[in-house]
Design a protein around this motif. Structure first.
Motif, short mmCIF file in Angstrom:
data_model
loop_
_atom_site.label_atom_id
_atom_site.label_comp_id
_atom_site.label_asym_id
_atom_site.label_seq_id
_atom_site.Cartn_x
_atom_site.Cartn_y
_atom_site.Cartn_z
N LEU A 198 0.81 -1.20 0.00
CA LEU A 198 0.00 0.00 0.00
C LEU A 198 0.85 1.27 0.00
O LEU A 198 0.59 2.20 -0.77
CB LEU A 198 -0.92 -0.01 1.23
N ILE A 199 1.86 1.32 0.83
CA ILE A 199 2.60 2.57 1.01
C ILE A 199 3.32 3.02 -0.26
O ILE A 199 3.23 4.20 -0.63
CB ILE A 199 3.56 2.45 2.21
N PRO A 200 4.04 2.13 -0.98
CA PRO A 200 4.65 2.60 -2.23
C PRO A 200 3.63 3.09 -3.26
O PRO A 200 3.86 4.07 -3.96
CB PRO A 200 5.39 1.36 -2.75
N LEU A 201 2.48 2.40 -3.34
CA LEU A 201 1.43 2.85 -4.26
C LEU A 201 0.91 4.23 -3.84
O LEU A 201 0.74 5.12 -4.67
CB LEU A 201 0.28 1.85 -4.26
N ALA A 202 0.64 4.36 -2.55
CA ALA A 202 0.10 5.63 -2.05
C ALA A 202 1.11 6.76 -2.19
O ALA A 202 0.73 7.91 -2.43
CB ALA A 202 -0.31 5.47 -0.60
N ASN A 203 2.37 6.44 -2.05
CA ASN A 203 3.41 7.48 -2.09
C ASN A 203 3.36 8.27 -3.40
O ASN A 203 3.51 9.49 -3.41
CB ASN A 203 4.78 6.85 -1.91
N GLY A 253 -7.42 8.46 -4.44
CA GLY A 253 -7.97 7.25 -3.82
C GLY A 253 -8.29 6.18 -4.84
O GLY A 253 -8.05 4.98 -4.61
N LYS A 254 -8.82 6.59 -5.99
CA LYS A 254 -9.16 5.65 -7.05
C LYS A 254 -7.90 4.98 -7.60
O LYS A 254 -7.88 3.75 -7.81
CB LYS A 254 -9.89 6.38 -8.17
N ARG A 255 -6.85 5.74 -7.83
CA ARG A 255 -5.64 5.17 -8.42
C ARG A 255 -4.93 4.24 -7.43
O ARG A 255 -4.39 3.19 -7.81
CB ARG A 255 -4.71 6.29 -8.89
N ILE A 256 -4.91 4.60 -6.15
CA ILE A 256 -4.30 3.71 -5.16
C ILE A 256 -5.09 2.42 -5.07
O ILE A 256 -4.53 1.32 -5.05
CB ILE A 256 -4.23 4.40 -3.78
N SER A 257 -6.42 2.55 -5.02
CA SER A 257 -7.27 1.36 -4.94
C SER A 257 -7.11 0.47 -6.16
O SER A 257 -7.06 -0.77 -6.05
CB SER A 257 -8.74 1.78 -4.79
N SER A 258 -6.99 1.09 -7.35
CA SER A 258 -6.77 0.31 -8.57
C SER A 258 -5.45 -0.46 -8.49
O SER A 258 -5.36 -1.61 -8.92
CB SER A 258 -6.76 1.22 -9.79
N GLY A 259 -4.45 0.19 -7.92
CA GLY A 259 -3.16 -0.48 -7.76
C GLY A 259 -3.24 -1.68 -6.84
O GLY A 259 -2.45 -2.63 -6.95
N LEU A 260 -4.22 -1.67 -5.93
CA LEU A 260 -4.43 -2.79 -5.01
C LEU A 260 -5.40 -3.82 -5.58
O LEU A 260 -5.70 -4.81 -4.91
CB LEU A 260 -4.96 -2.26 -3.67
N GLY A 261 -5.92 -3.56 -6.80
CA GLY A 261 -6.79 -4.54 -7.45
C GLY A 261 -8.27 -4.24 -7.37
O GLY A 261 -9.09 -5.08 -7.73
#
Length: 265
Positions: free
Chosen positions: A86-91, A248-256
């Motif tokens: 999560l953290i690298p995606l959110a960063n 939020g959408k892009r981070i969530s997409s990165g998590l699937g």
């Protein structure tokens, strides 16, 4: 320092991990073999195993009386890995938000007691006047926008259970001081997608927050944008919300998770 010279509590922790490693070496194992593997007396190993059973980390077969690890350790490891991912995606998204707004950006998740938010990552404001925060800091769920976000996106019964156990403290004159006050805000937060802290945690600071979803559609974290009230512009609220939704959408997409319920429109 030799093992015999270590403080009792340190030695006990080392024995617990030795037992866990012994359990992990094979699907199931008897007490005698486990005590030999972990270099621990049978009585000590038995005592620790009974505690691990009570906590749900170890199971015991009725007929053979052999011990085995449960999936609880896997769950802990999975939660940790999820945050590492999560953290690298959110960063990436937090850096963009920081460049766009120059304000403080935070990523938070529920602590183990579910009554506090713990700050996982942050970008400081680029202005001299800003809120004080640090990674690892814990704040009550009821007085933070991120806490309200995660309460809003969990099962209603779970939110009520958490708030029923919460000891409310008026951190400012704007702090919500009862479970019902917080619960009354949650439907509106779910509908709009944004939670607000209106100087409830710290006088002079306002925050907006949106959820971050994992691949199962569970809100596992929250992303917030914080302002001193002297720089908060109400007429720009929709703009702030749009930036947060995009992040939020892009981070969530990165998590699937690809069905983020909010957008710029």
């Amino acid at each position: 320092m030799a093992a015999s010279q270590k403080p009792d509590n340190v030695a006990a922790v080392m024995k617990v991990f030795a037992i866990l490693e012994g359990l992990a070496a094979q699907p199931s194992i008897g007490l005698s073999e486990l005590s030999q593997r972990s270099l621990t007396s049978k009585s000590t190993a038995y005592r620790f195993l009974q505690t691990m059973k009570e906590l749900g980390y170890v199971s015991q077969e009725e007929e053979s009386e052999k011990y085995a690890l449960t999936f609880k350790l896997f769950e802990l490891g999975g939660a940790a890995l999820e945050h590492v991912e999560l953290i690298p995606l959110a960063n990436v998204e937090m850096r963009k938000l920081s460049e766009q707004t120059h304000e403080a950006i935070h990523l938070g998740a529920l602590d183990e007691d579910s009554q506090h938010i713990v700050y996982l990552h942050k970008y400081d404001s680029q202005f001299n006047l800003c809120m004080n925060s640090r990674v690892g800091r814990r704040s009550p769920v009821y007085s933070t926008s991120m806490g309200k976000t995660l309460l809003a996106w969990m099962d209603d019964n779970r939110a009520q259970e958490i708030l029923a156990k919460t000891h409310f403290i008026a951190r400012t004159r704007y702090t919500l001081t009862s479970a019902q006050q917080v619960l009354d805000e949650l439907p509106g937060i779910r509908q709009e997608g944004v939670a607000e802290d209106r100087e409830e945690a710290e006088l002079g600071v306002r925050c907006l927050s949106v959820p971050v979803f994992d691949r199962f559609g569970q809100a596992i974290a929250a992303l917030s944008l914080s302002f001193p009230v002297v720089r908060y512009e109400e007429q720009k609220r929709d703009e702030y919300m749009a930036l947060l939704f995009d992040a939020g959408k892009r981070i969530s997409s990165g998590l699937g998770f690809y069905d983020y319920p909010f957008s710029r429109s």
